[in-house]
Design an enzyme around this catalytic site. Sequence first.
Site, PDB file in Angstrom:
ATOM      1  N   ILE A 114       0.834  -1.198   0.000  1.00  0.00           N
ATOM      2  CA  ILE A 114       0.000   0.000   0.000  1.00  0.00           C
ATOM      3  C   ILE A 114       0.867   1.245   0.000  1.00  0.00           C
ATOM      4  O   ILE A 114       0.599   2.218  -0.692  1.00  0.00           O
ATOM      5  CB  ILE A 114      -0.941  -0.005   1.230  1.00  0.00           C
ATOM      6  CG1 ILE A 114      -1.995  -1.103   1.095  1.00  0.00           C
ATOM      7  CG2 ILE A 114      -1.621   1.358   1.399  1.00  0.00           C
ATOM      8  CD1 ILE A 114      -2.967  -0.918  -0.044  1.00  0.00           C
TER       9      ILE A 114
ATOM     10  N   ALA B   8      -3.821  10.935  10.531  1.00  0.00           N
ATOM     11  CA  ALA B   8      -2.904  11.403   9.493  1.00  0.00           C
ATOM     12  C   ALA B   8      -3.524  11.345   8.101  1.00  0.00           C
ATOM     13  O   ALA B   8      -3.454  12.316   7.331  1.00  0.00           O
ATOM     14  CB  ALA B   8      -1.612  10.593   9.541  1.00  0.00           C
TER      15      ALA B   8
ATOM     16  N   HIS C  49      23.546  28.117  11.162  1.00  0.00           N
ATOM     17  CA  HIS C  49      22.680  29.285  11.045  1.00  0.00           C
ATOM     18  C   HIS C  49      22.770  29.838   9.624  1.00  0.00           C
ATOM     19  O   HIS C  49      23.863  29.944   9.084  1.00  0.00           O
ATOM     20  CB  HIS C  49      23.111  30.359  12.039  1.00  0.00           C
ATOM     21  CG  HIS C  49      22.315  31.631  11.912  1.00  0.00           C
ATOM     22  ND1 HIS C  49      21.034  31.754  12.409  1.00  0.00           N
ATOM     23  CD2 HIS C  49      22.621  32.825  11.325  1.00  0.00           C
ATOM     24  CE1 HIS C  49      20.592  32.976  12.152  1.00  0.00           C
ATOM     25  NE2 HIS C  49      21.537  33.649  11.490  1.00  0.00           N
TER      26      HIS C  49
END
Length: 467
Positions: free
Chosen positions: A41, A185, A446
């Site tokens: 699936i 979900a 960062h």
Amino acid sequence: MAKSFDIAVLGGGPGGYVAAIRAAQLGYKTAVIDKDNLGGICLNWGCIPTKSLLKNAELYDSIKNHGEEFGIKVEGLSYDFSKIIQRSRDVSDKVTKGVEFLMKKNKIERFRGYGKLKSKNEIQILDENDNEIELVKADKIIIATGARPKQVPAIPVDYKNIITSKEAMSLDKMPDELIVIGAGAIGVEFAYFYSVLGAKVTIIEMLDRVVPVEDKEVSDTLARSFKKRGIKIYTNTKVEKAVVKGKSVLVTIEKNGKKEELKAGKVLNAIGVTGNVEGFGLEELRVELFKNHIKVDKATYRTNIENIYAIGDVIGPPWLAHVASAEGVQCIEKIHGMHIPDIDYNSIPGCTYCQPQVASIGLSEEKAKADGYEIKIGKFPFSASGKSAAIGEREGFVKLIFNAKYGELLGAHIIGAEATELIAELGIAKSHEATYESIIQTVHAHPTLSESIMEAAANAYGEAINI
């Protein structure tokens, strides 16, 4: 004449094909049996094609509602629904062909047909008329037959008007209205997809919130985001019946003793799944079942029959592809006699791919308190993140839960951009028994969204810099 193998795997989904590959790697003569394309699936009608659909929706939504914010102007923006669906099918086809190639690469014999246990060491391969076309013998058999959408009499699926997730990802035309029954979900992902493309969407959930397995703050944030999109949400609501009348479906609901009738062209049954245990010969061999799933020893995945094992959705929750794959590897390695730790089912990441994305691992705030922990909670909103501002994704937050006594990470919850990618860092952290200090002291690049994890950990102990 029967073909003999060391290991035969019944079912070629994310559990079955992974188990077969690991078995072949360890030197076992291996067979895998499935009547459909490999990938189960997940690759054919679940994980992979739905993510394709969701990317289409995300892209369309970004251009339509946020394009001018980025200085991008598009005149007459539209979409071709049939091409959206076709792209999803093409993606699925490519991935499943890749799995077929892996079978050849690993010298695994692939049988196409319906597998049924004839004895504890034999699997019949049947054609569509139940005629035996092959007989496979194996020292050990692994059942990985998966699960299917759960159905109840009140919601009589006809696969046309009242549909399951499989039909929802391959409709011929875009529905004007959609009622989604179940806010897990699958339900919220399809609710997001169809609402972005313009359908009037209603979600009905029997429990008290959407994505009810998630932390309450995450559920509340997702509900607010969905309501801004125009999605109507009913919680604490029971579906009494769904009836097809003409080209519409009438859904009768009950909330707080009051009944109401809703109407839509399509109704999606997304109330959960149930194990595929019927018709494989389990009853005849007296393989023990539990709540319509196969009962196994969760350390070895052995059933009550000594040489028969079972993995994946067919053995029950959590019904997740990555869990099935992990169980497949674990099962084979335990058969091989390898000394490896058992899977920690308290540290399985859960991901929901709507926008904003939702991801979590470990204990929620409510569960940690119920388990008796004294906790410290750290939160960092993406609205305070420089990277979030730069990419225009400021919705959501990172929430971390620590044991106040020892400082170790108990749970992590993220809602926002790339949450399903960010959760991997916290999975590694939790598996290594990370503390808030080790997270804070890990230098994060960062600007990145992952800095929000470091900031959330710091916030739990009053050390956050950017909030």
